[in-house]
Design an enzyme around this catalytic site. Structure first.
Site, PDB file in Angstrom:
ATOM      1  N   PHE A 183       1.027  -4.729  -2.395  1.00 25.37           N
ATOM      2  CA  PHE A 183       0.407  -6.100  -2.264  1.00 25.37           C
ATOM      3  C   PHE A 183       1.726  -6.899  -1.855  1.00 25.37           C
ATOM      4  O   PHE A 183       1.518  -7.901  -1.371  1.00 25.37           O
ATOM      5  CB  PHE A 183      -0.459  -6.697  -3.450  1.00 25.37           C
ATOM      6  CG  PHE A 183       0.295  -7.117  -4.576  1.00 25.37           C
ATOM      7  CD1 PHE A 183       1.108  -8.309  -4.664  1.00 25.37           C
ATOM      8  CD2 PHE A 183       0.284  -6.384  -5.581  1.00 25.37           C
ATOM      9  CE1 PHE A 183       1.752  -8.585  -5.667  1.00 25.37           C
ATOM     10  CE2 PHE A 183       1.143  -6.573  -6.704  1.00 25.37           C
ATOM     11  CZ  PHE A 183       1.775  -7.601  -6.883  1.00 25.37           C
ATOM     12  N   LYS A 242      -2.897   2.704   4.433  1.00 30.17           N
ATOM     13  CA  LYS A 242      -3.723   1.993   3.490  1.00 30.17           C
ATOM     14  C   LYS A 242      -3.287   0.817   2.722  1.00 30.17           C
ATOM     15  O   LYS A 242      -2.532   0.863   1.892  1.00 30.17           O
ATOM     16  CB  LYS A 242      -4.121   3.191   2.500  1.00 30.17           C
ATOM     17  CG  LYS A 242      -5.572   2.995   1.940  1.00 30.17           C
ATOM     18  CD  LYS A 242      -5.798   1.736   1.128  1.00 30.17           C
ATOM     19  CE  LYS A 242      -5.079   1.630  -0.159  1.00 30.17           C
ATOM     20  NZ  LYS A 242      -5.507   0.290  -1.164  1.00 30.17           N
ATOM     21  N   SER A 272       3.793   0.815  -8.429  1.00 35.47           N
ATOM     22  CA  SER A 272       4.134   0.797  -9.956  1.00 35.47           C
ATOM     23  C   SER A 272       4.466   2.146 -10.167  1.00 35.47           C
ATOM     24  O   SER A 272       4.131   3.230  -9.556  1.00 35.47           O
ATOM     25  CB  SER A 272       3.078   0.270 -11.051  1.00 35.47           C
ATOM     26  OG  SER A 272       2.070   1.190 -11.058  1.00 35.47           O
ATOM     27  N   CYS A 300      10.081  -5.243  -6.073  1.00 30.68           N
ATOM     28  CA  CYS A 300      10.672  -4.254  -6.815  1.00 30.68           C
ATOM     29  C   CYS A 300      12.022  -4.280  -6.963  1.00 30.68           C
ATOM     30  O   CYS A 300      12.653  -3.835  -7.890  1.00 30.68           O
ATOM     31  CB  CYS A 300      10.434  -2.920  -6.283  1.00 30.68           C
ATOM     32  SG  CYS A 300      10.996  -2.794  -4.253  1.00 30.68           S
TER      33      CYS A 300
END
Length: 506
Positions: free
Chosen positions: A159, A183, A236, A291
């Site tokens: 996201f 996706k 994650s 990140c």
């Protein structure tokens, strides 16, 4: 080309993108898409069933032979056209990103620009896909190596970068002759659909770029479908491990980029004003939802007091609010994200860390009930606290005080993550030593967010990467192709017909 509808009274119904057209998907399973700055639901996104996912993959598979056999010259022309259109309409895409993710517009514009770098890099595919040849490897025997596309490739994106992260992968995959199923995160689906329309306008054949909206059901469908040959994932660490293990168990090539806990070491000789500025930029940009965000400042020696004061002063001056209003920092992506980050702030204070700046309080420049947590700064953090051990993914900066350079390096190398780190110093010898000794995949020297340019490859070490191939750069082209070696002997030379025209690419 459709643009973002600024009217907030109607909730849009989104779709998948299959073989060059929008497909509504089932109305039985829909997820909300919210504006994080207001808390308002702005769209409903279809969450694909396994059967719908199979339909998308089948469309990509059907398009593969034609795209694989399309000349590099024609593929490259489409890439250049896509690049031109994206340059012309980057602001449209940035506005979509801000409306669904919440990052401020300037940050969204930067995201698009960094993704565009990979498009530009992929325009060099004819050179990057060149093989090699050896004449007379044996008597009258020639040997050559070539690289060929895989087929249908899946991209599962997070996201926090709805445009840039997919663009780490799909320009290279498409340039190499593959067909793509993206996706996107169900929290931020519109950017991928916008990009699909842009590809169509650029002349990409139907079925080469497809968008599958959904949740875990869609992810699992891509991971287990035998017609999907590779998976690229960013997210994650627990999910990255799951994607890697599931995908490889089903015979797929997988690159899964996971989480991070990025440190910024400040040595006693560093320019503290520069270091404080960059700690703010790297810690609170995109509300810490990166990140590559710096979440730990390691203050070495006597610099700690002055450095904390400088960071705190700057943090208190930041304006948090709606990213469309010229604020410095926007909201978190969802209400759940706000509650999670607030919980970590509570835990840090309870564990004994000094809460210097508390982002849970204050006013935010926005209307409605947005998902805001302001810049938060902790001092005297120790490695056993959850605000140190866990990836918070929010605007929480922790200062750890250490006595020596060696202790700072030991702290970083003991961490289970190895994504990125930075050192601030004016000592070239110390910087060179750090570059050699630190165990991370990406390193910045007086650069707080060391995301490499597109012609280098992106990826970390340890629990920040599953698989041995990084994103984009030369490793990206190797990931999306397979090598083949051809050994040839001809008994008689062939003879072609007569054509006096000047030879050209077609």
């Amino acid at each position: 080309m459709k643009t973002l509808n600024s009217q907030r009274t109607a909730v849009r119904r989104l779709h998948h993108w299959i073989a060059g057209k929008p497909v509504a998907g089932s109305a039985d399973s829909l997820g909300p898409v919210t504006d994080p700055a207001t808390g308002e639901v702005t769209a409903q996104v279809p969450l694909a069933s396994a059967e719908e996912a199979a339909e998308v993959v089948a469309a990509a598979k059907a398009a593969f032979p034609g795209w694989r056999d399309t000349s590099l010259a024609k593929r490259t022309r489409i890439l250049f056209r896509f690049r031109q259109l994206l340059d012309e309409r980057a602001d449209e895409l940035a506005a979509i990103i801000t409306s669904e993710h919440g990052k401020v517009l300037s940050d969204a514009v930067g995201e698009v620009a960094r993704g565009q770098e990979v498009v530009e890099f992929a325009c060099g595919a004819p050179h990057l896909l060149k093989g090699s040849a050896t004449e007379n490897a044996s008597t009258a025997v020639d040997v050559e190596s070539i690289r060929q596309p895989l087929g249908v490739v899946g991209i599962i994106s997070p996201f926090n970068f709805p445009a840039m992260v997919p663009m780490w992968f799909f320009p290279v995959a498409i340039a190499a002759g593959n067909t793509v199923v993206v996706k996107p995160s169900e929290k931020v689906p519109t950017a991928a659909l916008w990009l699909a329309e842009l590809w169509q306008e650029a002349g990409l054949p139907d079925g080469v770029f497809n968008v599958l909206n959904g949740d875990k059901t869609a992810v699992d469908a891509l991971l287990t479908n035998p017609d999907v040959k590779s998976i690229s994932f960013v997210g994650s660490t627990p999910i990255a491990r799951y994607v890697y293990e599931t995908g490889t168990a089903h015979g797929k090539r997988v690159q899964a980029l996971g989480g991070a806990k990025n440190h910024m070491v400040v040595l006693p000789d560093a320019d503290l004003d520069l270091a404080a500025d960059q700690a703010i930029n790297a810690g609170f940009g995109s509300a810490g939802e990166r990140c590559m965000a710096i979440s730990v400042v390691v203050a070495v020696g006597e610099v700690a007091d002055a450095l904390v004061d400088k960071i705190a002063t700057r943090a208190r001056d930041l304006r948090t609010g709606d990213g469309r209003r010229g604020c410095d920092m926007g909201p978190l992506v969802t209400e759940a994200a706000r509650e999670r980050v607030s919980g970590y702030i509570n835990a840090g204070a309870a564990a004994g860390a000094t809460l210097v700046v508390d982002g849970r309080t204050g006013t935010f420049d926005a209307e409605g009930d947005g998902f805001f947590v302001g810049p938060t700064l902790f001092d005297h953090v120790t490695p056993d606290m959850s605000i140190y051990t866990d990836e918070i993914f929010g605007p929480v900066l922790a200062v750890v005080r250490v006595g020596t350079y060696d202790t700072a390096v030991e702290l970083i190398n003991a961490n289970p993550y190895g994504n990125g780190t930075a050192i601030f110093t004016n000592d070239g010898g110390a910087a060179r030593k750090f570059r050699s000794e630190v165990e991370v995949g990406m390193l910045g020297i007086n650069v707080p967010v060391p995301v490499p340019m597109a012609y280098y490859s992106f990826g970390g070490w340890k629990n920040s990467l599953f698989g041995d191939t990084h994103a984009h750069g030369s490793e990206g082209f190797h990931f999306f192709t397979r090598g083949k070696v051809v050994t040839t002997r001809w008994l008689d030379p062939s003879h072609g017909g007569i054509n006096l025209g000047f030879p050209r690419n077609t």
